[in-house]
Enzyme design. Structure first.
Site, PDB file in Angstrom:
ATOM      1  N   GLU A 135       5.979  19.565 -41.440  1.00 35.69           N
ATOM      2  CA  GLU A 135       5.619  18.498 -42.377  1.00 35.69           C
ATOM      3  C   GLU A 135       4.384  17.751 -41.864  1.00 35.69           C
ATOM      4  O   GLU A 135       4.346  16.523 -41.789  1.00 35.69           O
ATOM      5  CB  GLU A 135       6.786  17.535 -42.592  1.00 35.69           C
ATOM      6  CG  GLU A 135       8.012  18.171 -43.213  1.00 35.69           C
ATOM      7  CD  GLU A 135       7.807  18.660 -44.640  1.00 35.69           C
ATOM      8  OE1 GLU A 135       6.725  18.408 -45.203  1.00 35.69           O
ATOM      9  OE2 GLU A 135       8.719  19.296 -45.195  1.00 35.69           O
ATOM     10  N   ASP A 399       5.566   2.548 -60.474  1.00 37.48           N
ATOM     11  CA  ASP A 399       6.186   1.571 -61.377  1.00 37.48           C
ATOM     12  C   ASP A 399       6.903   0.481 -60.587  1.00 37.48           C
ATOM     13  O   ASP A 399       6.841  -0.707 -60.939  1.00 37.48           O
ATOM     14  CB  ASP A 399       7.181   2.272 -62.310  1.00 37.48           C
ATOM     15  CG  ASP A 399       6.491   3.085 -63.397  1.00 37.48           C
ATOM     16  OD1 ASP A 399       5.269   2.920 -63.579  1.00 37.48           O
ATOM     17  OD2 ASP A 399       7.167   3.896 -64.050  1.00 37.48           O
TER      18      ASP A 399
END
Length: 425
Positions: A135, A399
């Site tokens: 990762e 959001d």
């Protein structure tokens, strides 16, 4: 003496990784889609090679040490079992650490959140000759990567000796340093083998998994290019351009700015529940994103439990007001100060325009926020012209950030329209 066991590697790992398996370049780099078996193949390769080369020791690295046990360590134990050699390896869960018993070779695990533990690594048998960065997209700077690479040093008289750094990751954005260093031909690091793999080379996926990936091409083609094809996220038309990933001390920042914002966007099966925690520096126009929650399958009780475990039971959290029942339940479960966002006509664009006044500094631990902000772009019409509205994807934490900042944007708007006699708010 160790017993010999004959296995078929090709049957064990399947296709798509033959060149990767045999490669001996110093840098061996794989970016790939989800489900492309790159991590499992790397784990098998490391175990197989260490048993073949008695001079080899391996350092496994992720950005944060607390992510190693449930990822790389688990994958390497799985590989040991798949190869049928569990009796030849000693596991140490607490460190964690793996030891090849016939020779004493070790696989060591370290996180970049503790750099001193990396620079001081030594081994008793052989040489620290290999490293695996899993990762690697979580590494916010090339400098951190280079610091670890310098630990791969030394030589051996064996004719088959080689040093190697393996890098595996899912791509998020073309702006990341990994693209420039390993995939752009003009700036690619010397002695590099770099490939892109996809879920199509993974024979072990079931029909449901394949159907889910293939369905993205129809429902969300832009996301499919990243998730299914392993392509870089395209930065053209980013909604927020003034951001950077940078390590900072959360407590020091909070003590200095003394203002916070917490936002929550509800999800469940397909969309994640997304929570973001921000330190707000109004004077210098900076937002410090220091914590996140990003998880599917959470009911309201679990959301409350997760946030209370993080210490936010007394925080003023602004949540998506389209689910008033969920907000009421969160209050009942102990998040007494959660309330719904005001929203209203054009609230999305107004919230975005307000946040654009700030520079956004993101702590590298907020990996999902980093992924979203790197892929949150303006929508386009059929002719490719940018529209004045963002796409409806990569927007859950975006959001949540907008809800969190609503208290400050509303205050600014009222101060603008109220006459001085009222003194603003």
């Amino acid at each position: 003496m160790t017993s010999q066991k004959t296995i078929s590697i090709s049957k064990l790992i399947g296709g798509g990784y033959n060149k990767f398996w045999h490669n001996k370049n110093f840098y061996r780099v794989v970016k790939g889609s989800r489900g492309s078996k790159k991590s499992k193949t790397t784990a098998l390769n490391i175990i197989y090679r260490m048993m073949k080369h008695p001079w080899a020791n391996t350092l496994v690295v992720r950005r944060y040490s607390n992510t190693l046990k449930q990822s790389c360590y688990t994958d390497l134990k799985w590989a040991i079992n798949q190869l049928g050699v569990k009796h030849l390896w000693k596991t140490n869960e607490s460190l964690p650490e793996l030891t090849y018993l016939p020779t004493g070779q070790k696989i060591l695990f370290r996180g970049l959140d503790d750099p001193l533990k990396i620079t001081s690594i030594t081994v008793d048998t052989g040489i620290l000759s290999w490293a695996w960065f899993e990762e690697a997209y979580e590494l916010e700077s090339e400098d951190k990567f280079r610091t670890v690479v310098e630990s791969i040093r030394g030589s051996n008289s064996s004719p088959d000796f080689f040093k190697q750094v393996t890098v595996t990751f899912n791509p998020w954005s073309e702006r990341h340093w990994l693209k420039r260093v390993f995939f752009d031909k003009k700036t690619q690091e010397d002695d590099t083998f770099a490939i892109t793999t996809t879920f199509r080379v993974n024979e072990w996926l079931d029909d449901q998994d394949r159907k889910r990936y293939l369905g993205l091409y129809r429902t969300n083609p832009r996301r499919a290019r990243i998730v299914c094809d392993g392509d870089w996220g395209i930065a053209d038309g980013l909604v927020f351009e003034r951001f950077k990933v940078e390590e900072f001390n959360k407590d020091e920042v909070l003590a200095r700015v003394q203002k916070t914002a917490f936002g929550l966007d509800f999800g469940y099966t397909h969309d994640p529940t997304a929570f973001v925690a921000i330190a707000v520096d109004l004077e210098n126009k900076k937002l410090y994103v220091f914590d996140e929650l990003y998880e599917t399958g959470l009911n309201n009780k679990k959301i409350a439990d997760r946030l209370k475990a993080k210490g936010y039971q007394r925080s003023s959290i602004i949540a998506d007001s389209s689910e008033p029942k969920s907000i009421d339940e969160l209050k009942m479960f102990g998040l007494e100060r959660v309330k719904g966002a005001a929203k209203g006509k054009d609230s999305i664009m107004y919230g975005i325009q307000f946040i654009e006044n700030f520079e956004i500094i993101i702590h590298p631990s907020c990996v999902h926020f980093i992924e979203e902000i790197n892929n949150y772009v303006y929508a386009k019409d059929r002719e490719g012209n940018k529209l004045n509205q963002p796409i409806d994807e990569f927007n859950h934490l975006m959001d949540a950030m907008r809800y969190a900042m609503e208290q400050y944007s509303i205050r600014q708007e009222y101060n603008r329209i109220l006459p001085p006699i009222f003194g603003g708010i």
